[in-house]
Design a protein around this motif. Structure first.
Motif, PDB file in Angstrom:
ATOM      1  N   GLN A 169       0.677  -1.122   0.403  1.00 58.70           N
ATOM      2  CA  GLN A 169      -0.162   0.261   0.314  1.00 58.70           C
ATOM      3  C   GLN A 169       0.918   1.084  -0.209  1.00 58.70           C
ATOM      4  OE1 GLN A 169      -3.440   0.682  -0.401  1.00 58.70           O
ATOM      5  NE2 GLN A 169      -3.445   2.415   0.181  1.00 58.70           N
ATOM      6  N   LEU A 170       2.011   1.307   1.049  1.00 57.97           N
ATOM      7  CA  LEU A 170       2.510   2.229   1.190  1.00 57.97           C
ATOM      8  C   LEU A 170       3.693   3.027  -0.045  1.00 57.97           C
ATOM      9  CD1 LEU A 170       4.312   4.998   2.228  1.00 57.97           C
ATOM     10  CD2 LEU A 170       5.653   3.036   3.700  1.00 57.97           C
ATOM     11  N   VAL A 171       4.389   1.499  -0.702  1.00 54.92           N
ATOM     12  CA  VAL A 171       5.277   1.985  -1.777  1.00 54.92           C
ATOM     13  C   VAL A 171       4.331   2.138  -2.766  1.00 54.92           C
ATOM     14  CG1 VAL A 171       6.637   0.205  -3.139  1.00 54.92           C
ATOM     15  CG2 VAL A 171       6.944   0.328  -0.677  1.00 54.92           C
ATOM     16  N   GLY A 172       3.584   1.277  -3.537  1.00 58.74           N
ATOM     17  CA  GLY A 172       2.252   1.561  -4.961  1.00 58.74           C
ATOM     18  C   GLY A 172       1.886   3.187  -4.843  1.00 58.74           C
ATOM     19  N   ARG A 173       1.366   4.030  -3.914  1.00 61.55           N
ATOM     20  CA  ARG A 173       1.121   4.951  -3.738  1.00 61.55           C
ATOM     21  C   ARG A 173       1.700   6.345  -3.473  1.00 61.55           C
ATOM     22  NH1 ARG A 173      -2.820   4.134  -5.632  1.00 61.55           N
ATOM     23  NH2 ARG A 173      -1.499   2.062  -6.133  1.00 61.55           N
ATOM     24  N   ILE A 174       3.584   5.993  -3.010  1.00 63.93           N
ATOM     25  CA  ILE A 174       4.096   6.665  -3.987  1.00 63.93           C
ATOM     26  C   ILE A 174       4.565   6.596  -5.001  1.00 63.93           C
ATOM     27  CG2 ILE A 174       6.658   6.762  -3.387  1.00 63.93           C
ATOM     28  CD1 ILE A 174       6.123   6.075  -0.695  1.00 63.93           C
ATOM     29  N   GLU A 175       4.753   5.382  -5.632  1.00 58.13           N
ATOM     30  CA  GLU A 175       4.762   4.681  -6.854  1.00 58.13           C
ATOM     31  C   GLU A 175       3.748   5.325  -7.814  1.00 58.13           C
ATOM     32  OE1 GLU A 175       7.513   0.794  -7.006  1.00 58.13           O
ATOM     33  OE2 GLU A 175       5.518   0.500  -7.339  1.00 58.13           O
ATOM     34  N   ALA A 176       3.206   5.356  -7.597  1.00 61.20           N
ATOM     35  CA  ALA A 176       2.112   6.135  -8.639  1.00 61.20           C
ATOM     36  C   ALA A 176       2.280   7.509  -8.264  1.00 61.20           C
ATOM     37  CB  ALA A 176       0.626   5.655  -7.659  1.00 61.20           C
ATOM     38  N   LEU A 177       2.305   8.372  -7.548  1.00 58.68           N
ATOM     39  CA  LEU A 177       2.032   9.560  -7.624  1.00 58.68           C
ATOM     40  C   LEU A 177       3.771   9.835  -8.473  1.00 58.68           C
ATOM     41  CD1 LEU A 177       1.667  12.702  -6.540  1.00 58.68           C
ATOM     42  CD2 LEU A 177       3.111  11.901  -3.803  1.00 58.68           C
ATOM     43  N   GLN A 178       4.788   9.072  -7.684  1.00 52.42           N
ATOM     44  CA  GLN A 178       6.243   9.091  -9.012  1.00 52.42           C
ATOM     45  C   GLN A 178       5.230   9.002 -10.093  1.00 52.42           C
ATOM     46  OE1 GLN A 178       9.519  10.062  -7.651  1.00 52.42           O
ATOM     47  NE2 GLN A 178       9.344  11.086 -10.020  1.00 52.42           N
ATOM     48  N   ALA A 179       4.492   8.472 -10.731  1.00 51.33           N
ATOM     49  CA  ALA A 179       4.173   8.478 -11.987  1.00 51.33           C
ATOM     50  C   ALA A 179       3.392   9.329 -12.805  1.00 51.33           C
ATOM     51  CB  ALA A 179       3.621   6.655 -12.046  1.00 51.33           C
ATOM     52  N   ALA A 238      -5.007  13.796 -12.339  1.00 46.97           N
ATOM     53  CA  ALA A 238      -4.231  12.646 -12.213  1.00 46.97           C
ATOM     54  C   ALA A 238      -2.459  13.096 -10.879  1.00 46.97           C
ATOM     55  CB  ALA A 238      -2.676  12.354 -13.540  1.00 46.97           C
ATOM     56  N   ILE A 239      -1.657  14.017 -10.679  1.00 45.27           N
ATOM     57  CA  ILE A 239      -1.274  13.635  -9.848  1.00 45.27           C
ATOM     58  C   ILE A 239      -2.112  14.667  -8.432  1.00 45.27           C
ATOM     59  CG2 ILE A 239       0.139  16.099  -8.951  1.00 45.27           C
ATOM     60  CD1 ILE A 239       1.449  16.733 -11.662  1.00 45.27           C
ATOM     61  N   ASP A 240      -3.461  15.433  -8.623  1.00 40.62           N
ATOM     62  CA  ASP A 240      -4.277  15.319  -7.476  1.00 40.62           C
ATOM     63  C   ASP A 240      -4.366  14.056  -6.649  1.00 40.62           C
ATOM     64  OD1 ASP A 240      -3.309  18.005  -7.055  1.00 40.62           O
ATOM     65  OD2 ASP A 240      -5.660  18.489  -8.322  1.00 40.62           O
ATOM     66  N   ALA A 241      -5.012  13.257  -7.820  1.00 41.25           N
ATOM     67  CA  ALA A 241      -5.414  11.725  -7.931  1.00 41.25           C
ATOM     68  C   ALA A 241      -4.072  10.789  -6.754  1.00 41.25           C
ATOM     69  CB  ALA A 241      -6.127  11.111  -8.875  1.00 41.25           C
ATOM     70  N   ALA A 242      -3.348  11.574  -7.479  1.00 45.13           N
ATOM     71  CA  ALA A 242      -2.356  10.426  -6.348  1.00 45.13           C
ATOM     72  C   ALA A 242      -1.955  10.395  -4.944  1.00 45.13           C
ATOM     73  CB  ALA A 242      -0.856  10.384  -7.030  1.00 45.13           C
ATOM     74  N   ALA A 243      -2.096  11.878  -4.881  1.00 43.20           N
ATOM     75  CA  ALA A 243      -1.762  12.864  -3.524  1.00 43.20           C
ATOM     76  C   ALA A 243      -2.344  11.978  -3.229  1.00 43.20           C
ATOM     77  CB  ALA A 243      -1.214  14.020  -3.563  1.00 43.20           C
TER      78      ALA A 243
END
Length: 143
Positions: free
Chosen positions: A71-81, A109-114
């Motif tokens: 969950q943590l790593v996936g959310r950080i990776e999504a923001l990075q992407a 997309a950035i807002d959603a990932a954040a």
């Protein structure tokens, strides 16, 4: 967005204990100073800069906390992407003053990932990782 990143980083940096428990707990101790330095920097891209450390901890984590690390790593990776796809430098991105040329879709997309990174699900995962580190490793992730 900076506030969400800072809050999430502080919670995240208290995380973790692992797959071979001794190996994981050793990794927590080994990364403690580096993560403390990242947190102490106060940089808006601190979570992204900590991603390699989080990957290492995730790789060493025991099965009982693998979902939380995902969950943590996936959310950080999504923001990075999302930031990469938009061609945005995470260290200088300001949601209130976005760079010229950023499309509405890229901003969304950035807002959603954040938002996902700062969501209750991610924060709960971080709390679980924090509890595991304290209970099992007897070592906080940061100094």
């Amino acid at each position: 967005m900076r506030r969400v990143l800072a809050l999430t980083l502080l919670v995240a940096l208290l995380a973790g204990c692992g797959s071979d428990q001794d190996d994981y707990c050793d990794a927590v101790a080994d990364h403690q100073q580096e993560l403390s330095d990242i947190v102490g920097s106060g940089q808006p891209d601190a979570l992204l800069r900590a991603l390699d450390v989080f990957h290492d901890l995730q790789d060493r984590a025991p099965d009982d906390i693998s979902d939380e690390w995902q969950q943590l790593v996936g959310r950080i990776e999504a923001l990075q992407a999302a930031l990469d796809d938009a061609g945005v430098d995470p260290a200088t991105y300001d949601r209130d003053d976005p760079p010229a040329g950023l499309t509405d879709e890229q901003t969304a997309a950035i807002d959603a990932a954040a938002r996902e990174l700062g969501s209750g699900t991610t924060l709960r995962a971080l709390q679980d990782l924090d509890q595991q580190a304290r209970d099992v490793c007897k070592t906080p992730l940061t100094l």
